[in-house]
Scaffold this active site. Structure first.
Site, short mmCIF file in Angstrom:
data_model
loop_
_atom_site.label_atom_id
_atom_site.label_comp_id
_atom_site.label_asym_id
_atom_site.label_seq_id
_atom_site.Cartn_x
_atom_site.Cartn_y
_atom_site.Cartn_z
N ALA A 162 -37.64 -8.46 10.18
CA ALA A 162 -38.11 -9.38 9.13
C ALA A 162 -38.18 -10.79 9.68
O ALA A 162 -37.53 -11.12 10.65
CB ALA A 162 -37.14 -9.33 7.95
N VAL A 167 -58.32 -9.64 27.26
CA VAL A 167 -58.53 -8.21 27.49
C VAL A 167 -59.22 -7.98 28.84
O VAL A 167 -58.83 -7.11 29.62
CB VAL A 167 -59.38 -7.60 26.35
N CYS A 181 -54.51 -11.02 17.02
CA CYS A 181 -54.99 -9.70 16.56
C CYS A 181 -54.70 -9.41 15.09
O CYS A 181 -55.64 -9.18 14.32
CB CYS A 181 -54.39 -8.60 17.42
N GLU A 223 -58.45 -1.30 23.31
CA GLU A 223 -57.22 -1.64 24.04
C GLU A 223 -56.08 -1.79 23.03
O GLU A 223 -56.33 -2.14 21.88
CB GLU A 223 -57.42 -2.92 24.86
N GLU A 236 -49.48 -9.00 23.81
CA GLU A 236 -49.30 -10.19 24.64
C GLU A 236 -47.86 -10.25 25.10
O GLU A 236 -46.94 -9.91 24.36
CB GLU A 236 -49.65 -11.45 23.84
N LYS A 289 -45.29 -15.65 19.30
CA LYS A 289 -44.14 -14.79 19.59
C LYS A 289 -43.62 -15.17 20.98
O LYS A 289 -44.25 -15.99 21.66
CB LYS A 289 -44.51 -13.31 19.54
N LYS A 304 -58.39 1.60 16.26
CA LYS A 304 -57.87 0.27 16.64
C LYS A 304 -57.53 -0.56 15.40
O LYS A 304 -56.43 -1.11 15.27
CB LYS A 304 -58.92 -0.44 17.50
N LYS A 324 -63.13 -20.52 34.68
CA LYS A 324 -62.32 -19.29 34.66
C LYS A 324 -62.52 -18.50 35.95
O LYS A 324 -61.57 -18.01 36.56
CB LYS A 324 -62.74 -18.40 33.48
N GLY A 351 -48.26 -13.42 13.45
CA GLY A 351 -49.34 -14.31 13.86
C GLY A 351 -50.06 -13.66 15.03
O GLY A 351 -50.05 -12.44 15.17
C1 UDX Z 1 -50.55 -6.65 18.58
C2 UDX Z 1 -50.35 -5.13 18.70
O1 UDX Z 1 -48.95 -4.85 18.80
C3 UDX Z 1 -51.11 -4.59 19.90
O2 UDX Z 1 -50.99 -3.18 19.96
C4 UDX Z 1 -52.59 -4.98 19.76
O3 UDX Z 1 -53.35 -4.53 20.84
C5 UDX Z 1 -52.71 -6.48 19.62
O4 UDX Z 1 -51.94 -6.94 18.51
P1 UDX Z 1 -49.53 -8.81 19.75
O5 UDX Z 1 -50.35 -9.59 18.78
O6 UDX Z 1 -49.53 -9.20 21.17
O7 UDX Z 1 -49.95 -7.26 19.71
O8 UDX Z 1 -48.01 -8.91 19.27
P2 UDX Z 1 -46.91 -8.04 18.54
O9 UDX Z 1 -45.75 -7.93 19.44
O10 UDX Z 1 -47.44 -6.81 17.98
O11 UDX Z 1 -46.50 -9.05 17.38
C6 UDX Z 1 -47.46 -9.56 16.44
C7 UDX Z 1 -46.77 -10.48 15.45
O12 UDX Z 1 -45.93 -9.73 14.59
C8 UDX Z 1 -45.89 -11.56 16.06
O13 UDX Z 1 -46.08 -12.77 15.37
C9 UDX Z 1 -44.48 -11.02 15.85
O14 UDX Z 1 -43.52 -12.05 15.78
C10 UDX Z 1 -44.63 -10.29 14.53
N1 UDX Z 1 -43.65 -9.21 14.34
C11 UDX Z 1 -43.65 -8.12 15.16
C12 UDX Z 1 -42.74 -9.28 13.28
O15 UDX Z 1 -42.74 -10.24 12.51
N2 UDX Z 1 -41.87 -8.24 13.10
C13 UDX Z 1 -41.85 -7.14 13.91
O16 UDX Z 1 -41.02 -6.25 13.66
C14 UDX Z 1 -42.76 -7.09 14.97
#
Ligand code: UDX
Length: 435
Positions: free
Chosen positions: A257, A11, A265, A156, A160, A325, A209, A35, A262
């Site tokens: 699906a 962040v 967050c 925020e 990612e 992801k 949030k 860092k 994972g």
């Molecule tokens: C998430 C939120 O989207 C973001 O707004 C917040 O600030 C941080 O957490 P992020 O963890 O980066 O972001 O990834 P995101 O794209 O949301 O996906 C999270 C997980 O859900 C991934 O493992 C993804 O594969 C899974 N996912 C997402 C699904 O299984 N199905 C979906 O339809 C969408």
């Protein structure tokens, strides 16, 4: 406006680099020398598309600076963003040690000054933390009058893989200010944005949030449960999702699906909100169900492998995609861990593949990992796709048939369109596809 960003993790560095790009004078602060020296040399401490370019732009323009001297820079700042991590404790609650120590450092740094300062919490913290922990510690430690210290919470919503774009073009900004001072400073910082800006108190901002992330996580678990029904009743959940998504109240986003969510967050935030609710005697049945469905999803692809190959002992299986992801090297809470563990429990021989995350995953699990797809596929009995990397989407059926012992693809992320393998020798199964 002189701005310090404390914490150069995910962040912090994205916030710092994007604010520098917008023209502000930013100093990224961290206690980790490594860092800071990376940032100073134009190297991003995390893998995030577009970030390194912004860091370099910032260094070239002189807008971005980095330092380990926290107190000196905080004392010279008009605004300080708190972006330190809030990891999980065993019981799911968040560990506030970094928040507390940074609050103390801020308090100490501004003790001998009369100048106004605004402190903005960006770290994800459960409701009341900004008021009852951050504000309290800063005022106690500094002995300053409340009127001279602005306090706000500004969550925020960065994803990612697209964090830079999310920070430059947010779809909403939430400002949980306790006073006019912080409100004025934050409105100035975000004045270039055209998206809606919501004003509220810090506890509401904190809750927005957690509620947003928990809702999205619940949506994923909900569609996963529906997809499992579609499997049983032999229909393609993607078609169902298409029909559902046409309702603007549902929206077509987050209806994919798969093996579950994972990342750094969703799992952590749902657990933290559930713990906070439990601590106050509140029920959290939806959150409980969200987590329990998510725990079960990885089992499905392992069951599919068993159905297709029989006993998994000594079977060679490639897990494609180790990052949680696509477009990130982050393996935190990746479903790949659950899948690999289950395969190993059945004495299968597992090889992992990922374009970005092999090193960390191999270190944590001890399995062989490679970023060479040919090497991963050679001689395996089946592949399980855990991350929908673009690299996999363009795999040709012949490529699989030539390399694999048996061309069996188990798709945990609906990487391929239904019908992609129809005229080939590849046996293809996927979550929510029916048979
Ligand atoms: C998430 C939120 O989207 C973001 O707004 C917040 O600030 C941080 O957490 P992020 O963890 O980066 O972001 O990834 P995101 O794209 O949301 O996906 C999270 C997980 O859900 C991934 O493992 C993804 O594969 C899974 N996912 C997402 C699904 O299984 N199905 C979906 O339809 C969408």
């Amino acid at each position: 406006m002189r701005i310090s960003v404390i914490g150069s993790g995910y962040v912090g560095i994205v916030t710092g680099a994007t604010l520098a790009e917008a023209g502000f004078k930013i100093t990224c602060l961290d206690i980790l020398e490594e860092k800071i020296s990376d940032i100073k040399r134009g190297i991003s401490p995390i893998y995030e598309p577009g970030l390194e370019r912004l860091i370099r732009n910032g260094l070239d323009s002189g807008n971005l600076n980095a330092s380990t001297e926290l107190e000196k820079h905080i004392a010279n700042s008009d605004v300080v963003f708190v972006c330190v991590g809030t990891p999980s404790n065993e019981d799911g609650s968040i560990d506030l040690q970094y928040i507390e120590s940074v609050s103390k450092t801020i308090g100490k740094s501004i003790k001998d000054s009369e100048e106004d300062i605004v402190v903005v919490v960006k770290s994800t913290v459960v409701p009341l933390t900004t008021e009852e922990t951050v504000q309290k510690i800063i005022l106690e430690e500094s002995g300053r009058k409340r009127e001279t210290v602005g306090i706000a919470m500004n969550p925020e919503f960065l994803r990612e893989g697209s964090a830079v774009d999310d920070a430059l073009n947010p779809d909403r900004i939430v400002l949980g200010c306790t006073d006019e001072k912080s409100k004025t400073a934050l409105m100035k910082i975000y004045e270039g944005h055209t998206c809606p800006i919501m004003h509220c108190d810090p506890r509401t901002a904190e809750m927005i949030k957690y509620s947003s992330n928990s809702f999205l996580a619940a949506k994923i678990s909900f569609v996963n449960e529906l997809a499992n029904m579609c499997d049983k009743w032999n229909m393609d959940f993607e078609r169902v999702a298409e029909g559902m998504g046409m309702d603007s109240r549902i929206s077509k986003q987050f209806l994919r699906a798969g093996v579950g969510f994972g990342g750094s967050c969703f799992p952590k935030d749902v657990k933290a909100l559930r713990r906070a609710a439990k601590n106050d005697g509140l029920s959290s049945e939806m959150l409980d169900a969200t987590l329990s469905v998510n725990e079960k999803q990885p089992e499905i692809v392992v069951n599919m492998a068993r159905e297709m190959l029989g006993e998994l002992k000594n079977k060679k299986i490639a897990v494609l995609g180790l990052a949680f992801k696509a477009d990130t090297d982050d393996i935190r809470e990746s479903r790949a861990f659950n899948i690999v563990e289950k395969l190993k429990n059945e004495n299968a021989e597992v090889i992992g593949h990922d374009p970005q995350a092999t090193e960390t995953f191999a270190k944590e699990t001890g399995i062989t990992c490679t970023d060479d797809l040919e090497e991963a596929l050679r001689g395996v009995d089946c592949v399980i796709i855990q991350t929908e990397w673009d690299e996999y989407k363009s795999i040709k059926p012949e490529f699989l048939c030539n390399l694999m012992k048996k061309p069996i693809v188990i798709d945990g992320r609906r990487t391929f369109d239904n019908g992609y393998f129809t005229d080939s020798d590849v046996e293809y199964v996927a979550i929510g596809l029916g048979n």
